[in-house]
Design an enzyme around this catalytic site. Structure first.
Site, short mmCIF file in Angstrom:
data_model
loop_
_atom_site.label_atom_id
_atom_site.label_comp_id
_atom_site.label_asym_id
_atom_site.label_seq_id
_atom_site.Cartn_x
_atom_site.Cartn_y
_atom_site.Cartn_z
CB SER A 46 -0.92 0.00 1.22
OG SER A 46 -0.17 0.13 2.41
CG HIS A 82 -0.92 -5.33 4.18
ND1 HIS A 82 -0.65 -4.58 5.29
CD2 HIS A 82 -0.27 -4.73 3.15
CE1 HIS A 82 0.14 -3.57 4.95
NE2 HIS A 82 0.38 -3.64 3.66
CD GLU A 120 -0.76 -1.84 8.99
OE1 GLU A 120 -0.24 -1.43 10.04
OE2 GLU A 120 -0.27 -1.64 7.86
CD GLU A 167 2.19 -4.79 7.49
OE1 GLU A 167 1.20 -4.50 8.19
OE2 GLU A 167 2.89 -3.95 6.91
CG ASP A 215 -2.03 1.98 8.28
OD1 ASP A 215 -2.69 2.93 7.81
OD2 ASP A 215 -0.98 1.56 7.74
CD GLU A 273 0.43 3.86 9.62
OE1 GLU A 273 0.77 3.31 10.69
OE2 GLU A 273 0.81 3.45 8.51
CG ASP A 276 2.56 4.99 5.84
OD1 ASP A 276 3.61 5.30 5.26
OD2 ASP A 276 2.06 3.85 5.73
CE LYS A 285 5.46 2.06 5.98
NZ LYS A 285 4.25 2.18 5.11
CG HIS A 332 6.60 -3.67 9.61
ND1 HIS A 332 6.06 -4.88 9.96
CD2 HIS A 332 5.56 -2.78 9.64
CE1 HIS A 332 4.77 -4.75 10.17
NE2 HIS A 332 4.44 -3.49 10.00
CE LYS A 358 2.69 0.20 10.61
NZ LYS A 358 1.52 0.63 9.79
P1 PGA Z 1 3.01 -1.22 3.09
O1 PGA Z 1 2.04 -1.14 4.35
O2 PGA Z 1 4.36 -1.62 3.56
O3 PGA Z 1 2.33 -2.26 2.25
O4 PGA Z 1 3.00 0.14 2.46
C1 PGA Z 1 2.44 -0.69 5.58
C2 PGA Z 1 1.69 0.53 5.97
O5 PGA Z 1 0.84 1.06 5.21
O6 PGA Z 1 1.94 1.04 7.06
ZN ZN Z 2 0.43 2.78 6.71
#
Ligand code: PGA
Ligand code: ZN
Length: 396
Positions: free
Chosen positions: A40, A144, A153, A194, A230, A271, A298, A323, A351, A374
C-alpha cells in the site's frame, strides 16, 4: 576505505525478489542489508525499481562512486554520494530499493569497524535511554490480505508496558488471543502479509474481537494495552468518497467516523485515517482527537521532510511514520525523525509489508529515541526486529 560494494537479489517475506547490498572496508569491516517493499505504497514515495534493474543501475552508478572512498563512518557524505549517483529527487535512476540497502549496509560496516552495535554507532553518546513501544499487527486486511477487513491494520499498543520485552510478549499474546476468539466464532483465518490474522469479517466485528483480546491480555499482564489502527485511507479514497467495505463516506463523514472510533475504543493511534493529499482533513481530525491519540501520517508524509514541514505548518497529524525506503537513505530518515521530534511529532519507525530478516529499523528506533516502532507481532521477518529490540534492551 570502502573496498567493495556488492548487490544481489534475495527473497522477501512475500516471496518476491528484493535488493541486498554488502559493503566491505579495507580494515575488515563488513555490513549487509536488504530493502523492504510496500504494497500500500504512498504516491509520493521514492521509486522502487524492478529488482534486476535496480541492481544493474546500482552496480553501474553506485558501486564505482563508493569503492575506494575514504570511509570514516560519515553516513551523511555517503548518503550524499548516493543522491549524486542517482541525480533525481525520487531515486528513480538507481531505485530507492538499491539506495536504502546500500545506505543501511554502509552504516552496519561503519559500526563493525568501530566494534560498536549499530544503534550505538547511529545514536552516539547522547542517545536517550528510552525504548520504543512496539505496535503489533493482530488483525489486518486492505492491501495486505484478500477478503479480510477493510481497515488495513488493527494494532496492539502496549503503552503501559514496563519494558520492551514485556511489550513484545504482550503483543504476541494479543495475537494469540485474537486467534482463539476467531476460532470460537468459527472464523477460520489465515495470516496476511504482516503476520496479522486476516479473517473474512467486517470491521465492526474485528473491533469487538480486538477489544476483547487486548482487555484480556492487559488484565493478564497487568499493564495498559490500547488499540491502534492503520486505515491506509488513500487506498480507499476514490477522489470523491471513502469506500470501506459496504460503507461509503464523504470526507466530513470519514473525519466523524474516525473521531467516533477514537472515543468508543480509546484508540491510542490512528494512521492514515484520510487521503494522502488531504492535509486539511488531517488537521481537522488532529484538532478533534489529537490530545489523547496519535494521528500518524504514513502515505501523507512518506518520510519526507518537506511534506512533514507542510504538516507541521498546517497542524496536520501529530505523528509521522518513518520508513527508510520511502525516502531512500538513513540520513534522510534521521532528518525526518529530528524534524518531527523538534516539533512535538512522535516518530513511529516502521516495517513494510514485504520484509526480510534485516533488523536495521530496530537499531534506528533505539538510536533516535523514537517513541514507537511498528513491526508486527509474529512471523520471522517481524520477530527479527522484535527480538533484536529485546537483545538491545538487555545490553544497553
Ligand atoms: P506497506 O504497508 O508496507 O504495504 O506500504 C504498511 C503501511 O501502510 O503502514
Ligand atoms: Zn500505513
Amino acid at each position: 576505505r570502502i573496498e567493495a560494494v556488492r548487490f544481489r537479489p534475495i527473497l522477501d517475506s512475500r516471496g518476491n525478489k528484493t535488493v541486498e547490498a554488502e559493503v566491505s572496508t579495507e580494515s575488515g569491516g563488513f555490513g549487509r542489508a536488504a530493502a523492504p517493499s510496500g504494497a500500500s505504497t504512498g504516491e509520493y514515495e521514492a521509486i522502487e525499481l524492478p529488482v534486476d534493474e535496480a541492481i544493474a543501475a546500482a552496480r553501474e552508478r553506485i558501486a564505482p562512486r563508493l569503492e575506494g572512498r575514504e570511509f570514516a563512518g560519515d553516513q551523511r557524505s555517503v548518503d550524499s554520494a548516493l543522491r549524486a549517483a542517482d541525480g533525481t529527487e525520487d531515486f528513480s535512476e538507481v531505485g530507492a530499493n538499491s539506495a536504502v540497502a546500500v545506505s543501511m549496509a554502509v552504516a552496519k560496516a561503519a559500526a563493525d569497524v568501530l566494534g560498536a552495535p549499530l544503534y550505538q554507532h547511529l545514536g552516539g553518546a547522547f542517545r536517550g535511554r528510552n525504548f520504543p513501544v512496539p505496535l503489533g499487527n493482530v488483525v489486518g486486511g486492505g492491501e495486505h490480505a484478500a477478503d479480510a477487513t477493510a481497515i488495513q491494520e488493527f494494532l496492539a499498543a502496549p503503552v503501559g508496558a514496563p519494558s520492551v520485552r514485556q511489550a513484545v510478549f504482550a503483543n504476541a499474546a494479543v495475537h494469540e488471543r485474537v486467534g482463539d476468539l476467531l476460532e470460537e466464532r468459527g472464523e477460520a483465518a489465515a495470516k496476511g502479509d504482516e503476520g496479522a490474522w486476516a479473517p473474512s469479517i467486517d470491521d465492526a466485528t474485528a473491533f469487538e474481537i480486538v477489544d476483547e483480546a487486548t482487555s484480556d491480555v492487559a488484565e493478564e499482564f497487568g499493564f495498559e494495552i490500547r488499540i491502534g489502527l492503520d486505515l491506509a485511507a488513500a487506498e480507499r479514497y476514490d477522489g470523491d468518497e471513502y469506500v470501506f467495505g459496504d460503507e461509503h463516506r464523504s470526507t466530513a463523514e470519514q473525519v466523524d467516523y474516525v473521531a467516533d472510533l477514537v472515543d468508543e475504543y480509546d484508540l491510542a493511534y490512528v494512521e492514515d485515517p484520510l487521503d494522502e493529499d488531504d492535509f486539511e482533513a488531517f488537521a481537522e481530525l488532529t484538532e478533534r482527537v489529537g490530545d489523547r491519540t496519535l494521528v500518524c501520517g504514513d502515505d501523507l508524509f512518506v518520510t519526507n521532510t518537506e511534506r512533514l514541514q507542510r504538516g507541521i505548518d498546517e497542524g496536520a497529524a501529530n505523528s509521522i511514520l518513518v520508513k527508510p525506503n520511502q525516502i531512500g537513505t538513513l540520513s534522510e530518515a534521521f532528518d525526518a525523525i529530528e524534524l518531527a521530534s523538534r516539533n512535538g511529532y512522535d516518530a513511529v519507525v516502521s516495517h513494510r509489508s514485504g520484509e526480510t530478516e534485516d533488523a536495521t529499523i530496530a537499531h534506528l528506533a533505539v538510536a533516535t529515541d523514537a517513541p514507537f516502532i511498528k513491526t508486527g507481532a509474529v512471523g520471522g521477518e517481524r520477530t527479527a526486529k522484535l527480538n533484536e529490540l529485546i537483545r538491545i534492551a538487555d545490553e544497553a
